[in-house]
Scaffold this active site. Structure first.
Site, PDB file in Angstrom:
ATOM      1  N   ASP A 102       0.694  -1.092  -0.034  1.00  0.00           N
ATOM      2  CA  ASP A 102       0.048  -0.023   0.033  1.00  0.00           C
ATOM      3  C   ASP A 102       0.842   1.367  -0.191  1.00  0.00           C
ATOM      4  OD1 ASP A 102       1.014  -0.611   2.616  1.00  0.00           O
ATOM      5  OD2 ASP A 102      -0.925  -0.293   3.448  1.00  0.00           O
ATOM      6  N   ASP A 105       7.074   3.945   3.363  1.00  0.00           N
ATOM      7  CA  ASP A 105       7.042   4.861   4.417  1.00  0.00           C
ATOM      8  C   ASP A 105       8.836   5.147   4.580  1.00  0.00           C
ATOM      9  OD1 ASP A 105       6.349   7.124   5.980  1.00  0.00           O
ATOM     10  OD2 ASP A 105       5.908   5.617   7.649  1.00  0.00           O
ATOM     11  N   LYS A 133       6.310   7.592   0.207  1.00  0.00           N
ATOM     12  CA  LYS A 133       6.786   8.825   1.107  1.00  0.00           C
ATOM     13  C   LYS A 133       8.467   8.754   1.110  1.00  0.00           C
ATOM     14  CE  LYS A 133       3.089   8.781   4.610  1.00  0.00           C
ATOM     15  NZ  LYS A 133       3.113   8.465   5.999  1.00  0.00           N
TER      16      LYS A 133
END
Ligand code: IMP
Ligand code: MG
Length: 183
Positions: A102, A105, A133
């Site tokens: 998904d 990070d 990110k």
């Protein structure tokens, strides 16, 4: 929906935005994996919505499998090494594995997962993440396919959760900080 909406600061990606992003990824993957032995490995639970849409945009024969690893629990920071909660059913030998995640990070989760899955002799192993990110990266991981870059904010919806909630939102939004600061 109405009370969940109160916890959303802003909508980052609408249902239509997400459809377009996932369709584009599906086309890219279908081009790149022509003639290969593609196995899509969905990382539970966050990637299920993405996975279910993405696989319908893959026009090649492929197989799917699922794996669950723990990273965040109920907080918003990654803690270190992943723990396997549910392992794959398929033996990876000879497969061109594409991990479907998904969001990338800190990268801690996928870094350990890549290490682990590489020991199982797949023919190749790559990463497809819906969101990236990059500013937050702590581990040496790069997405081979990334749907969209997102700012350093906690986002929910389209499979992504906060404390297991909001996964069912059909769009992706930024969670109001007071929602997680309360806890
Ligand atoms: P990493 O190990 O820090 O890269 O964490 C990856 C995992 O953390 C993802 O698979 C998500 O489950 C979760 N995560 C990271 N950022 C967010 C976010 O903004 N919203 C929801 N889940 C997130
Ligand atoms: Mg999660």
């Amino acid at each position: 929906m109405s009370n969940m909406m109160n916890d959303i600061e802003s909508v980052l990606f609408s249902k239509e935005d997400l459809e377009a992003i996932v369709a584009r990824l599906g086309e890219q993957i279908s081009r790149d994996y022509e003639g290969k032995n593609l196995l899509l490995v969905s990382i539970l639970k966050g990637s299920i919505v993405f996975m279910s849409e993405l696989m319908r945009h893959v026009t090649l024969p492929c197989e799917i499998d699922f794996m669950a690893v723990s990273s965040y629990g109920s907080s918003t920071e990654s803690k270190g090494k992943v723990k396997i909660i549910k392992d794959l059913d398929i033996n990876l030998e000879g497969y061109d594995v594409l991990i479907v995640e998904d969001i990338l990070d800190s990268g801690v989760t996928l870094f350990s997962l890549m290490e682990l899955l590489s020991t199982r002799n797949p023919k190749s192993i790559r990463i497809c993440t819906l969101f990236d990110k990059p500013e937050r990266r702590r581990a040496a991981v790069k997405a081979d396919y990334a749907g969209a870059e997102v700012p350093d904010a906690f986002i929910v919806g389209y499979g992504l959760d906060y404390a297991e909630k909001y996964r069912n939102l059909p769009f992706v939004g930024v969670l109001k900080p007071e929602v997680y600061e309360e806890n």
